[in-house]
Design a protein around this motif. Sequence first.
Motif, PDB file in Angstrom:
ATOM      1  N   ASP A  32      10.237  40.481 -27.606  1.00  0.00           N
ATOM      2  CA  ASP A  32      11.064  39.412 -27.654  1.00  0.00           C
ATOM      3  C   ASP A  32      10.387  38.673 -26.641  1.00  0.00           C
ATOM      4  OD1 ASP A  32      13.113  37.605 -28.060  1.00  0.00           O
ATOM      5  OD2 ASP A  32      14.659  38.623 -27.048  1.00  0.00           O
ATOM      6  N   LEU A  33      10.378  37.125 -26.886  1.00  0.00           N
ATOM      7  CA  LEU A  33       9.928  36.137 -25.836  1.00  0.00           C
ATOM      8  C   LEU A  33      10.951  35.036 -25.769  1.00  0.00           C
ATOM      9  CD1 LEU A  33       7.016  37.719 -27.333  1.00  0.00           C
ATOM     10  CD2 LEU A  33       5.931  36.261 -25.455  1.00  0.00           C
ATOM     11  N   PHE A  34      10.874  34.477 -24.872  1.00  0.00           N
ATOM     12  CA  PHE A  34      11.293  33.088 -24.488  1.00  0.00           C
ATOM     13  C   PHE A  34       9.992  32.162 -24.508  1.00  0.00           C
ATOM     14  CE2 PHE A  34      13.749  30.003 -21.623  1.00  0.00           C
ATOM     15  CZ  PHE A  34      13.867  29.267 -22.591  1.00  0.00           C
ATOM     16  N   GLU A  35       9.820  31.804 -25.613  1.00  0.00           N
ATOM     17  CA  GLU A  35       8.340  31.303 -25.892  1.00  0.00           C
ATOM     18  C   GLU A  35       8.109  30.082 -25.002  1.00  0.00           C
ATOM     19  OE1 GLU A  35       7.058  31.635 -29.791  1.00  0.00           O
ATOM     20  OE2 GLU A  35       5.238  30.433 -29.561  1.00  0.00           O
ATOM     21  N   PRO A  36       8.858  28.992 -24.949  1.00  0.00           N
ATOM     22  CA  PRO A  36       8.353  27.842 -24.178  1.00  0.00           C
ATOM     23  C   PRO A  36       8.244  28.209 -22.666  1.00  0.00           C
ATOM     24  CG  PRO A  36      10.605  27.641 -24.944  1.00  0.00           C
ATOM     25  CD  PRO A  36      10.103  28.777 -25.595  1.00  0.00           C
ATOM     26  N   LEU A  37       9.023  28.889 -22.240  1.00  0.00           N
ATOM     27  CA  LEU A  37       8.970  29.403 -20.744  1.00  0.00           C
ATOM     28  C   LEU A  37       7.760  30.326 -20.602  1.00  0.00           C
ATOM     29  CD1 LEU A  37       9.973  28.586 -17.894  1.00  0.00           C
ATOM     30  CD2 LEU A  37      11.510  30.786 -18.361  1.00  0.00           C
ATOM     31  N   PRO A  85       8.615  35.578 -19.188  1.00  0.00           N
ATOM     32  CA  PRO A  85       9.879  36.181 -19.877  1.00  0.00           C
ATOM     33  C   PRO A  85       9.541  36.913 -21.153  1.00  0.00           C
ATOM     34  CG  PRO A  85       9.605  33.770 -20.071  1.00  0.00           C
ATOM     35  CD  PRO A  85       8.594  34.230 -19.117  1.00  0.00           C
ATOM     36  N   ILE A  86       9.456  37.941 -21.173  1.00  0.00           N
ATOM     37  CA  ILE A  86       9.044  38.819 -22.343  1.00  0.00           C
ATOM     38  C   ILE A  86       9.773  40.372 -22.165  1.00  0.00           C
ATOM     39  CG2 ILE A  86       6.976  39.909 -23.547  1.00  0.00           C
ATOM     40  CD1 ILE A  86       5.165  37.966 -22.069  1.00  0.00           C
TER      41      ILE A  86
END
Lengths: 86, 171
Positions: B55-60, B126-127
């Motif tokens: 799971d990633l918070f992709e933009p950050l 953030p992964i």
Amino acid sequence: MNVRIALYGALREADPRGYLEVDVPPDSTIATLRELLTEHLRDHAPAINAGLVRVSAFASADEILHNHRKVPENLELAVLPPVSGG
Amino acid sequence: MDDLHVAVVERQLAALNVAEALDFVSDPRFGGIAVFVGKVREFNLGRQVTGISYDLFEPLALRTFRAIGERAQHELGAPLKLYIAHAKGHLSLGDVAVVVAAGTPHRAEAFQACRLAIEAVKHEAPIWKQEHYIDGDSAWSEGCSLCQPESDATAHDATGEDGNAVHGHHH
């Protein structure tokens, strides 16, 4: 003020929608939001370890928001549990 | 930094490509290339792993990768091309989770930049990984707190190396 908070990692399991909405007083800090989110999870997602929020970061798409920062208006935030990439 | 390539790749769409990373960091100026490839491995803490969901918070995450690249460039003080790519979604045993490649004039800088970048990706981006086990159970890995640098969280994972305790706990 209503704040929408996107959920990631283990905190995703707090709500199947992938986000939560929490009411915070105007001019609240991230520290206040952290307390309110902890209470919200205690009431609505008791299976989530409440201590996880204590070690989680809050962030916008651009940066980590530390406890002293004001909660930005009209911006979706994210709550980031301890990371484990790679 | 034009010499930096960062990416998040949805596993359902494509696998990470090590050859692409090598191509990107290759340059007539560079005699040294170091590459780190992190893969999903079979056992973690005695449990048999069948796969990992990332799971990633992709933009950050992408911003963090770029910041890591700029930091590596600053610390190295030498010409550098750096490639950082991380997988997203469900990965099976043996799938590649992360690729970091660094090209520099000499091997010492290449190893230094590659090590700096993979450690920073693991500790700062953030992964999140959820391991799936052969008995049907799943668990989110513990990790590094982004708000408490002195976190006493311990982390073990089923990818890459169980490396050195570079900041007080093992990965």
